[in-house]
Design an enzyme around this catalytic site. Sequence first.
Site, short mmCIF file in Angstrom:
data_model
loop_
_atom_site.label_atom_id
_atom_site.label_comp_id
_atom_site.label_asym_id
_atom_site.label_seq_id
_atom_site.Cartn_x
_atom_site.Cartn_y
_atom_site.Cartn_z
N HIS A 51 0.80 -1.22 0.00
CA HIS A 51 0.00 0.00 0.00
C HIS A 51 0.84 1.28 0.00
CE1 HIS A 51 -3.51 -2.36 0.19
NE2 HIS A 51 -3.66 -2.46 1.50
N GLU B 211 -11.87 -3.47 -2.49
CA GLU B 211 -10.95 -2.48 -3.05
C GLU B 211 -10.81 -2.70 -4.56
OE1 GLU B 211 -7.27 -2.48 -0.41
OE2 GLU B 211 -8.48 -4.13 0.38
N HIS C 146 -9.56 2.39 0.68
CA HIS C 146 -9.50 1.25 1.59
C HIS C 146 -10.56 1.33 2.68
CE1 HIS C 146 -7.76 -2.17 3.59
NE2 HIS C 146 -6.65 -2.13 2.89
#
Length: 391
Positions: free
Chosen positions: A153, A355, A224
């Site tokens: 991420h 996501e 997210h």
Amino acid sequence: MNIEFTHIKSIRLQRLKLKELLPLAAIACFAGTLLIGCSENKQEHAESPSNTEEFGTMEDGRKVQLFTLTNSNGMEVKITNYGGTVTSINVPDADGNFDNVVLGFDDLDKYLAGTPFFGAIIGRYGNRIAEGAFSMDGETYQLATNDGENHLHGGEKGYDKVLWTAKSSTGNSLVLTYLSEDGEEGYPGNLEIMVTYSLTDDNELKIDYFAETDKPTPVNLTNHSYFNLSGDPSTKILDHELLIKADHYTPVNNQLIPTGEIAKVEGTPFDFTEPHLIGERIADVDGGYDHNYVLNDHDGELKQVATLFDPETKRELEVLTTEPGLQFYSGNFLDGSLNGPDGTAFVKYSALCLETQHFPDSPNQPEFPSTILQPGDTYETVTIYRFSVRQ
């Protein structure tokens, strides 16, 4: 098997016109800013509109804002420019009762202390990159390794931990920009990003992503948010019903890195082509769901790809996207160490994530759709979270 994918660059302006995606004021703000000053060190705020309030102060003294979007149905979405984070989404149930259906906080300090990416914009690369490294044009790039030996991420300080510039805010939209500088977390190229949140009168939270670069670089942006349609995170999402329009998924190794295989979901607990309760087969999935689904019939156009339903409140969430993949994560790593504003502990399976994305580890997987953005090309994707009540 042979699956044709549309390259990320093929989502072109002629199909999703910038003027259709973004408020004109935002376009005027953004035009010509590439590489010349939208960094987090150059926060520019006009006089705060009525839907804006202070949310706290960062350690370096910069002020953080909280924006409230509303629509004619009473739906309310709160977003802070710290991480571009959605802090709450309040929607009605079958009886007209409004509840917050995402995990989040009402206190900046809790976000600064660290969260598992609650509601944030994720980048420069959402999901994992094996061993935090990839090669491109004969050069190897080493990224931060913040998930064991892998990159997750965006690294140690991904976009979830930066202060975005609020370029435009109205009662139903918010435009955020950020300049991710060349070398940030190991990535090549200055990447100029604009993310627009819009709340429609159809109870849709629409997210438009736009980016340009001055060097080739991988880009994979997402949001997210952790959803629990019951509105009560003490009620686990195992009784939620899920449908995902994907006949295939990407299996992973014990570090959640794709093996490179594109496998059929048929006959496995990963098959959500027909609605299933999440808890129905989760015990058959080692560690719980945290897998990328290869969405059917991907061609870069906006399509409805998933439906989440809570039988108790009758709330329903539809996911629409232009992306080729969807990460279904069942909240396996929530451990009760974080609490909501009312003190409710966020425990395993308190919420789930859907996501929209390109596939994990794509820079190291030549058979996956490419995530490399070239100078002169435009990164554009759209995701919509549409809320309703099932009759």
